[in-house]
Enzyme design. Sequence first.
Site, mmCIF file in Angstrom:
data_model
loop_
_atom_site.group_PDB
_atom_site.id
_atom_site.type_symbol
_atom_site.label_atom_id
_atom_site.label_comp_id
_atom_site.label_asym_id
_atom_site.label_seq_id
_atom_site.Cartn_x
_atom_site.Cartn_y
_atom_site.Cartn_z
ATOM 1 N N VAL A 139 7.899 -41.248 8.388
ATOM 2 C CA VAL A 139 7.013 -42.330 8.847
ATOM 3 C C VAL A 139 6.666 -43.184 7.633
ATOM 4 O O VAL A 139 6.311 -42.652 6.579
ATOM 5 C CB VAL A 139 5.737 -41.763 9.494
ATOM 6 N N ALA A 154 -5.224 -33.409 4.251
ATOM 7 C CA ALA A 154 -5.203 -34.834 3.877
ATOM 8 C C ALA A 154 -4.253 -35.565 4.833
ATOM 9 O O ALA A 154 -3.350 -36.287 4.409
ATOM 10 C CB ALA A 154 -4.791 -35.019 2.418
ATOM 11 N N ASP A 156 10.209 -34.650 2.941
ATOM 12 C CA ASP A 156 10.471 -33.593 1.956
ATOM 13 C C ASP A 156 11.805 -32.960 2.344
ATOM 14 O O ASP A 156 11.861 -31.860 2.887
ATOM 15 C CB ASP A 156 9.322 -32.590 1.980
ATOM 16 N N HIS A 166 -2.209 -37.778 7.449
ATOM 17 C CA HIS A 166 -1.950 -39.205 7.664
ATOM 18 C C HIS A 166 -1.024 -39.339 8.863
ATOM 19 O O HIS A 166 -0.677 -38.341 9.520
ATOM 20 C CB HIS A 166 -1.376 -39.844 6.402
ATOM 21 N N HIS A 181 1.927 -36.928 9.266
ATOM 22 C CA HIS A 181 1.607 -35.602 9.810
ATOM 23 C C HIS A 181 1.369 -35.685 11.325
ATOM 24 O O HIS A 181 1.815 -34.821 12.091
ATOM 25 C CB HIS A 181 0.329 -35.055 9.171
HETATM 26 P P1 AMP Z 1 2.216 -31.907 3.242
HETATM 27 O O1 AMP Z 1 0.862 -31.862 3.872
HETATM 28 O O2 AMP Z 1 2.402 -33.035 2.276
HETATM 29 O O3 AMP Z 1 2.676 -30.573 2.710
HETATM 30 O O4 AMP Z 1 3.220 -32.262 4.446
HETATM 31 C C1 AMP Z 1 3.228 -31.515 5.637
HETATM 32 C C2 AMP Z 1 4.399 -31.913 6.474
HETATM 33 O O5 AMP Z 1 4.312 -33.305 6.796
HETATM 34 C C3 AMP Z 1 5.751 -31.718 5.763
HETATM 35 O O6 AMP Z 1 6.692 -31.213 6.705
HETATM 36 C C4 AMP Z 1 6.098 -33.119 5.334
HETATM 37 O O7 AMP Z 1 7.502 -33.331 5.200
HETATM 38 C C5 AMP Z 1 5.547 -33.926 6.483
HETATM 39 N N1 AMP Z 1 5.328 -35.318 6.074
HETATM 40 C C6 AMP Z 1 4.581 -35.761 5.033
HETATM 41 N N2 AMP Z 1 4.677 -37.102 4.920
HETATM 42 C C7 AMP Z 1 5.517 -37.519 5.916
HETATM 43 C C8 AMP Z 1 6.032 -38.788 6.339
HETATM 44 N N3 AMP Z 1 5.710 -39.934 5.720
HETATM 45 N N4 AMP Z 1 6.877 -38.817 7.398
HETATM 46 C C9 AMP Z 1 7.232 -37.661 8.024
HETATM 47 N N5 AMP Z 1 6.777 -36.447 7.687
HETATM 48 C C10 AMP Z 1 5.926 -36.364 6.640
#
Ligand code: AMP
Length: 279
Positions: free
Chosen positions: A177, A43, A151, A45, A48
């Site tokens: 971001v 998913a 996170d 964005h 990522h």
């Molecule tokens: P997830 O797919 O939600 O498990 O996130 C994957 C990686 O993307 C993790 O290291 C998150 O901390 C990072 N991530 C998710 N949203 C953001 C954001 N808005 N800004 C920076 N990193 C992000």
Amino acid sequence: MAKRPTRSQRHLRVIRALPALKRAIADCRARRCKIALVPTMGALHAGHLALVRAAQRRADRVIVSIFVNPTQFAPHEDLKTYPQTFAADIAALAALKADMVWAPGGGGGGGPATAGLEDAFRPHFFAGVATVVAKLLIQCEPDIAMFGEKDFQQLKVVTQLARDLDLKTRIVGAPIVREADGLALSSRNRYLSPAERAKAPALHRVLGECAIGIAAGKPIAAVLDQGRTAITAAGFALDYLEARHGETLAPIASPKAGPIRLLVAARLGSTRLIDNVAV
Ligand code: AMP
């Protein structure tokens, strides 16, 4: 020794089986390439994609893992409905010229992990994250792995995990971001109704106000109390708003005791949002 093709000559490879991953990594190693891993749950964005770009600046080959990790969801959480946009994720990563997607099938799966923040509200969370991140790091053997500061507790837990397991991977954090109105990008933002979306930026705004108050020397406890009231008044159900040491996540009483990070988790309807800022 085989020559390293440049980024533009290469195509995104989607790898689903461990032997193929091991072969691809051995090939990178034979070319003396520096490898970065960007673990995600898909998913994708702009947050990522910023991690992928940051990884590309630091390494010759970037592997993006896409794995919705069942072990980090509690029974009542949104595993079944977690957004899955695999085709769009692949298209976005191909456009960015990422090198590999590691999409394993099922079963891929003290200190900051028990700081009383995310772990208090999601007790299964970090055991699940740690298991899968350890597994991904061992599978991909990257030189570096990128994690978002969004996170923040997860970043600290993974840093500690790499240290505890003596992994050679360096864990690198990347800044949050945000949307233009301050809301941190999240795969879960798509769950917000228009009315909830309009309220959501209050979370970041209040964090910013608290950071200014603490930096100006106001007592931390009073600033946090005001912040909690403001978040609730904005329509959120608050899980926590805390000031913690920016490295250890231990409670902190004064800016003199070290760098302060303000961390918040709150729910708008059924959507849980997290955010954090440095003071
Ligand atoms: P997830 O797919 O939600 O498990 O996130 C994957 C990686 O993307 C993790 O290291 C998150 O901390 C990072 N991530 C998710 N949203 C953001 C954001 N808005 N800004 C920076 N990193 C992000």
